[in-house]
Design a protein around this motif. Structure first.
Motif, PDB file in Angstrom:
ATOM      1  N   LYS A  75      39.456  49.190  46.194  1.00  0.00           N
ATOM      2  CA  LYS A  75      39.593  48.398  44.968  1.00  0.00           C
ATOM      3  C   LYS A  75      40.706  47.359  45.065  1.00  0.00           C
ATOM      4  O   LYS A  75      40.855  46.529  44.174  1.00  0.00           O
ATOM      5  CB  LYS A  75      39.867  49.322  43.778  1.00  0.00           C
ATOM      6  CG  LYS A  75      38.644  50.114  43.348  1.00  0.00           C
ATOM      7  CD  LYS A  75      38.947  51.074  42.223  1.00  0.00           C
ATOM      8  CE  LYS A  75      39.373  50.368  40.973  1.00  0.00           C
ATOM      9  NZ  LYS A  75      39.645  51.294  39.861  1.00  0.00           N
ATOM     10  N   ASP A 111      43.043  45.517  42.089  1.00  0.00           N
ATOM     11  CA  ASP A 111      42.302  45.628  40.837  1.00  0.00           C
ATOM     12  C   ASP A 111      42.894  44.668  39.808  1.00  0.00           C
ATOM     13  O   ASP A 111      43.300  45.052  38.715  1.00  0.00           O
ATOM     14  CB  ASP A 111      42.323  47.073  40.333  1.00  0.00           C
ATOM     15  CG  ASP A 111      41.247  47.335  39.301  1.00  0.00           C
ATOM     16  OD1 ASP A 111      40.273  46.557  39.234  1.00  0.00           O
ATOM     17  OD2 ASP A 111      41.387  48.315  38.552  1.00  0.00           O
ATOM     18  N   GLU A 112      42.934  43.408  40.168  1.00  0.00           N
ATOM     19  CA  GLU A 112      43.609  42.366  39.403  1.00  0.00           C
ATOM     20  C   GLU A 112      42.819  41.965  38.154  1.00  0.00           C
ATOM     21  O   GLU A 112      42.249  40.899  38.089  1.00  0.00           O
ATOM     22  CB  GLU A 112      43.866  41.159  40.293  1.00  0.00           C
ATOM     23  CG  GLU A 112      44.728  41.493  41.488  1.00  0.00           C
ATOM     24  CD  GLU A 112      44.940  40.318  42.437  1.00  0.00           C
ATOM     25  OE1 GLU A 112      44.346  39.252  42.233  1.00  0.00           O
ATOM     26  OE2 GLU A 112      45.725  40.491  43.378  1.00  0.00           O
ATOM     27  N   GLN A 113      42.845  42.823  37.146  1.00  0.00           N
ATOM     28  CA  GLN A 113      42.060  42.575  35.938  1.00  0.00           C
ATOM     29  C   GLN A 113      42.894  42.342  34.686  1.00  0.00           C
ATOM     30  O   GLN A 113      42.339  42.209  33.611  1.00  0.00           O
ATOM     31  CB  GLN A 113      41.112  43.755  35.693  1.00  0.00           C
ATOM     32  CG  GLN A 113      40.170  44.028  36.839  1.00  0.00           C
ATOM     33  CD  GLN A 113      39.291  42.834  37.166  1.00  0.00           C
ATOM     34  OE1 GLN A 113      38.758  42.187  36.278  1.00  0.00           O
ATOM     35  NE2 GLN A 113      39.164  42.526  38.440  1.00  0.00           N
ATOM     36  N   TRP A 140      49.173  44.800  37.578  1.00  0.00           N
ATOM     37  CA  TRP A 140      48.646  45.706  38.597  1.00  0.00           C
ATOM     38  C   TRP A 140      49.562  46.876  38.878  1.00  0.00           C
ATOM     39  O   TRP A 140      49.099  47.969  39.185  1.00  0.00           O
ATOM     40  CB  TRP A 140      48.377  44.948  39.888  1.00  0.00           C
ATOM     41  CG  TRP A 140      47.749  43.620  39.636  1.00  0.00           C
ATOM     42  CD1 TRP A 140      46.715  43.353  38.776  1.00  0.00           C
ATOM     43  CD2 TRP A 140      48.117  42.379  40.191  1.00  0.00           C
ATOM     44  NE1 TRP A 140      46.423  42.029  38.789  1.00  0.00           N
ATOM     45  CE2 TRP A 140      47.269  41.389  39.654  1.00  0.00           C
ATOM     46  CE3 TRP A 140      49.082  41.985  41.112  1.00  0.00           C
ATOM     47  CZ2 TRP A 140      47.349  40.053  40.001  1.00  0.00           C
ATOM     48  CZ3 TRP A 140      49.151  40.654  41.454  1.00  0.00           C
ATOM     49  CH2 TRP A 140      48.299  39.704  40.894  1.00  0.00           C
TER      50      TRP A 140
END
Length: 180
Positions: free
Chosen positions: A129, A132-134, A143
């Protein structure tokens, strides 16, 4: 408080190695020394942390900006003028003190250049993953959080400032609006 808690939360494990190579690690923040000490003690950090409150230090190194610079869209950060600026951003600098007591500024990095000091990113980059830069800011604080802020909810601003869930400040409200 406006300091990059994320970066300094990764340093404890390397302090012994730095000290054995005649290197001192210190952190500078624009918060008052009283605010700094509360966080430093809560986190158990052993390195020196000093306040640049009411001084020009952060402005001299182009990591803090006046309201006028921000409004004009002419803040100088990461070796360029930019209009995408918060009041405080991160930077890492290295200084050398010679035998005569003279101090020399030998290195600086800003923005994503500071990732080299965050060991966790190298581990995350190797996983399926990744980072997981959301998050809402697409920044370091989205993050990875300071180790005592996981599972607490809230948000971490792009400059590392943590907000409790439902704090109702403008940064928190803007983040919630962006996700609705």
């Amino acid at each position: 408080m406006r300091w990059m808690l994320l970066r300094v939360d990764h340093i404890e494990g390397v302090l012994e190695h730095l000290h054995n190579h005649d290197v001192t690690y210190a952190v500078v923040a624009r918060a008052t020394i009283d605010e700094i000490e509360v966080v430093r003690k809560r986190m158990g950090w052993r390195f020196p942390w000093v306040s640049s409150y009411n001084s020009d230090f952060n402005y001299d190194f182009d990591v803090s900006f006046t309201p006028e610079q921000i409004a004009a869209g002419r803040a100088f950060y990461n070796f360029e003028h930019t209009d995408r600026v918060l009041e405080d951003l991160s930077g890492d600098s290295v200084f050398f003190k010679d035998n005569a007591g003279q101090i020399f500024h030998t290195y600086s990095t800003f923005g994503r250049g500071g990732e080299e000091f965050l060991g966790i990113y190298r581990y995350l980059d190797m996983t399926p993953k990744g980072r997981d830069e959301q998050g809402p800011y697409r920044s370091l604080g989205d993050w990875v959080r300071p180790r005592n802020r996981y599972n607490e909810g809230g948000i971490v601003e792009a400059n590392g400032r943590y907000h409790q869930p439902g704090c109702a400040c403008s940064a928190h409200i803007n983040s919630e609006e962006a996700h609705s």
